[in-house]
Design a protein around this motif. Sequence first.
Motif, PDB file in Angstrom:
ATOM      1  N   GLY A  95       0.804  -1.216   0.000  1.00 31.15           N
ATOM      2  CA  GLY A  95       0.000   0.000   0.000  1.00 31.15           C
ATOM      3  C   GLY A  95       0.833   1.260   0.000  1.00 31.15           C
ATOM      4  O   GLY A  95       0.477   2.259  -0.644  1.00 31.15           O
ATOM      5  N   VAL A  96       1.960   1.232   0.720  1.00 33.45           N
ATOM      6  CA  VAL A  96       2.879   2.369   0.692  1.00 33.45           C
ATOM      7  C   VAL A  96       3.389   2.579  -0.733  1.00 33.45           C
ATOM      8  O   VAL A  96       3.441   3.712  -1.236  1.00 33.45           O
ATOM      9  CB  VAL A  96       4.041   2.149   1.667  1.00 33.45           C
ATOM     10  N   ARG A  97       3.751   1.495  -1.384  1.00 33.27           N
ATOM     11  CA  ARG A  97       4.251   1.595  -2.753  1.00 33.27           C
ATOM     12  C   ARG A  97       3.184   2.165  -3.686  1.00 33.27           C
ATOM     13  O   ARG A  97       3.473   3.036  -4.526  1.00 33.27           O
ATOM     14  CB  ARG A  97       4.704   0.220  -3.240  1.00 33.27           C
ATOM     15  N   VAL A  98       1.956   1.692  -3.556  1.00 33.31           N
ATOM     16  CA  VAL A  98       0.863   2.203  -4.390  1.00 33.31           C
ATOM     17  C   VAL A  98       0.669   3.697  -4.153  1.00 33.31           C
ATOM     18  O   VAL A  98       0.535   4.485  -5.100  1.00 33.31           O
ATOM     19  CB  VAL A  98      -0.441   1.435  -4.090  1.00 33.31           C
ATOM     20  N   PRO A 106       7.448  13.383  -7.983  1.00 30.56           N
ATOM     21  CA  PRO A 106       8.829  12.925  -8.015  1.00 30.56           C
ATOM     22  C   PRO A 106       9.670  13.712  -6.994  1.00 30.56           C
ATOM     23  O   PRO A 106       9.382  14.855  -6.689  1.00 30.56           O
ATOM     24  CB  PRO A 106       9.269  13.233  -9.447  1.00 30.56           C
ATOM     25  N   GLY A 107      10.674  13.078  -6.486  1.00 30.26           N
ATOM     26  CA  GLY A 107      11.522  13.715  -5.484  1.00 30.26           C
ATOM     27  C   GLY A 107      11.787  12.752  -4.352  1.00 30.26           C
ATOM     28  O   GLY A 107      11.077  11.754  -4.184  1.00 30.26           O
ATOM     29  N   PRO A 108      12.803  13.024  -3.560  1.00 31.48           N
ATOM     30  CA  PRO A 108      13.166  12.101  -2.489  1.00 31.48           C
ATOM     31  C   PRO A 108      12.036  11.860  -1.494  1.00 31.48           C
ATOM     32  O   PRO A 108      11.163  12.708  -1.291  1.00 31.48           O
ATOM     33  CB  PRO A 108      14.354  12.802  -1.815  1.00 31.48           C
ATOM     34  N   MET A 109      12.082  10.687  -0.869  1.00 29.94           N
ATOM     35  CA  MET A 109      11.146  10.316   0.189  1.00 29.94           C
ATOM     36  C   MET A 109      11.897  10.332   1.513  1.00 29.94           C
ATOM     37  O   MET A 109      12.959   9.727   1.647  1.00 29.94           O
ATOM     38  CB  MET A 109      10.589   8.922  -0.058  1.00 29.94           C
ATOM     39  N   LEU A 120      12.985   0.105   3.775  1.00 29.08           N
ATOM     40  CA  LEU A 120      14.162   0.941   3.554  1.00 29.08           C
ATOM     41  C   LEU A 120      14.472   1.117   2.068  1.00 29.08           C
ATOM     42  O   LEU A 120      15.078   2.114   1.682  1.00 29.08           O
ATOM     43  CB  LEU A 120      15.382   0.355   4.268  1.00 29.08           C
ATOM     44  N   ARG A 121      14.052   0.178   1.242  1.00 28.70           N
ATOM     45  CA  ARG A 121      14.348   0.279  -0.193  1.00 28.70           C
ATOM     46  C   ARG A 121      13.127   0.658  -1.017  1.00 28.70           C
ATOM     47  O   ARG A 121      13.159   0.611  -2.245  1.00 28.70           O
ATOM     48  CB  ARG A 121      14.930  -1.044  -0.696  1.00 28.70           C
ATOM     49  N   ILE A 122      12.043   1.051  -0.339  1.00 32.16           N
ATOM     50  CA  ILE A 122      10.824   1.315  -1.093  1.00 32.16           C
ATOM     51  C   ILE A 122      10.949   2.583  -1.937  1.00 32.16           C
ATOM     52  O   ILE A 122      10.358   2.683  -3.016  1.00 32.16           O
ATOM     53  CB  ILE A 122       9.607   1.371  -0.146  1.00 32.16           C
ATOM     54  N   ALA A 123      11.745   3.551  -1.484  1.00 29.76           N
ATOM     55  CA  ALA A 123      11.978   4.737  -2.319  1.00 29.76           C
ATOM     56  C   ALA A 123      12.667   4.323  -3.610  1.00 29.76           C
ATOM     57  O   ALA A 123      12.261   4.732  -4.716  1.00 29.76           O
ATOM     58  CB  ALA A 123      12.815   5.761  -1.552  1.00 29.76           C
ATOM     59  N   GLU A 124      13.690   3.497  -3.490  1.00 29.47           N
ATOM     60  CA  GLU A 124      14.423   3.027  -4.665  1.00 29.47           C
ATOM     61  C   GLU A 124      13.512   2.266  -5.618  1.00 29.47           C
ATOM     62  O   GLU A 124      13.566   2.454  -6.841  1.00 29.47           O
ATOM     63  CB  GLU A 124      15.562   2.122  -4.194  1.00 29.47           C
ATOM     64  N   ILE A 125      12.652   1.418  -5.061  1.00 27.63           N
ATOM     65  CA  ILE A 125      11.750   0.619  -5.891  1.00 27.63           C
ATOM     66  C   ILE A 125      10.827   1.512  -6.710  1.00 27.63           C
ATOM     67  O   ILE A 125      10.465   1.185  -7.849  1.00 27.63           O
ATOM     68  CB  ILE A 125      10.923  -0.334  -5.001  1.00 27.63           C
ATOM     69  N   ARG A 158       9.703  15.260  -1.206  1.00 25.68           N
ATOM     70  CA  ARG A 158       8.286  15.533  -1.458  1.00 25.68           C
ATOM     71  C   ARG A 158       7.335  14.705  -0.597  1.00 25.68           C
ATOM     72  O   ARG A 158       6.147  15.008  -0.527  1.00 25.68           O
ATOM     73  CB  ARG A 158       7.942  15.263  -2.947  1.00 25.68           C
ATOM     74  N   THR A 159       7.836  13.627   0.019  1.00 28.84           N
ATOM     75  CA  THR A 159       6.959  12.738   0.775  1.00 28.84           C
ATOM     76  C   THR A 159       7.656  12.302   2.055  1.00 28.84           C
ATOM     77  O   THR A 159       8.857  12.002   2.046  1.00 28.84           O
ATOM     78  CB  THR A 159       6.596  11.485  -0.051  1.00 28.84           C
ATOM     79  N   LEU A 160       6.897  12.235   3.144  1.00 23.39           N
ATOM     80  CA  LEU A 160       7.366  11.650   4.397  1.00 23.39           C
ATOM     81  C   LEU A 160       6.644  10.317   4.596  1.00 23.39           C
ATOM     82  O   LEU A 160       5.416  10.272   4.596  1.00 23.39           O
ATOM     83  CB  LEU A 160       7.050  12.579   5.572  1.00 23.39           C
ATOM     84  N   LEU A 161       7.417   9.248   4.757  1.00 19.12           N
ATOM     85  CA  LEU A 161       6.852   7.967   5.173  1.00 19.12           C
ATOM     86  C   LEU A 161       6.942   7.916   6.688  1.00 19.12           C
ATOM     87  O   LEU A 161       8.008   7.732   7.266  1.00 19.12           O
ATOM     88  CB  LEU A 161       7.603   6.803   4.536  1.00 19.12           C
TER      89      LEU A 161
END
Length: 380
Positions: A95-98, A106-109, A120-125, A158-161
């Motif tokens: 769900g986080v990925r979706v 676009p932009g860093p998380m 930890l790798r979901i931003a990369e994915i 652009r996003t905070l998890l």
Amino acid sequence: MIRDLTDSEARRALPAKWGMADPDVIPAWVAEMDYALAPPISEALLDAVRAGRTGYPAFDGGGPLGEAYAAFADRQFGHQVDPDQVLPVVDVTAGVRVALDVLSSPGPMVMPVPAYHPQLRIAEITGRQRADLVLDPDAQHAGLDLDRLDRLFADGARTLLLTQPHNPWGRAFTRAELEGVRDVVVRHRARVISDEIHAPLVLPGAEQVPYLSIEGTADHAVALVAASKAFNIAGLKCAQIVTADPATRDRLLDIPYARNDSWSSLGVTASVAAYTHGDNWLAALITRLDQQRTLLAQLLAEHLPEARMRPLEATYLAWIDLRAYGYDDPAAALLDKGRVWVNPGHDYHPGLPGHIRLNIATSPARLTEIVTRMARTLPA
């Protein structure tokens, strides 16, 4: 109401946590509990299997699952949720990925670190960089550095998890802390994805504040919730994305099915049963976990007095600093010599030595044996 599984029952019921461990190892790693299923869930699943309910689930939001979660959120957190704004998804990490794919620019998380290691790798994915918001391991208070968060957004994130309650810190962030997060996010027109999978597991002395219950968050945030951790049904694959803004919900509903991996019909059945009939069992679980929290503190004080444990406000996952005992990777030593399986801290905070994550959702006797083995393994 909480029944401890025997070792043989746990090996049958929990094929990852117990089934992957050698027979002489006590597993205290993956976030599953060594407790029998809540009876209302078992009964609902048996009824569903007898009815042959093993086909595809309904591919829509709201419905019985949305209604059950909305009622649960009202009772447990005092949070008013529109059932039609509850959308199923296979699990929280998916769900986080979706949400990142569909909603975030676009932009860093930004990722508060330590962090749940599969994320930890979901931003990369999702084709993004990860910007770490690091907790000082020597800080007295495990809080979010809002000044650092402000700088990361100013530099282009652009996003905070946001994981809250936090795994592995064990923090339940206060309303004031979350309002501070909101103010920074709004100032930069950024977005929040709030992973609240452990929300039902806030222990006495703390409070769960859903991020979407904070005024001024509906247009920039979604929450990911599930019954999986609180009711031990992760293998049934059903989480929920909660929105509070119809435009956000409609964007998520418009995505192709292939982007939102299909959840499980039995997962829906179990989740509805948990949300609807699980309150008494959950209350008993919280009492047990509070007792385990107290027992762990006593055991560490007696057997490992140099250990430093973060105050455990929520979850059943203790974050323990063992640097005083001289091991960069105490988890490896504990498994090899002590035959106790815990998670290494560097899985959650790359490069951080001397920390472990310990699952306390077991019997008092097992927890006592775990700490006794730890004390025999680590030097005095």
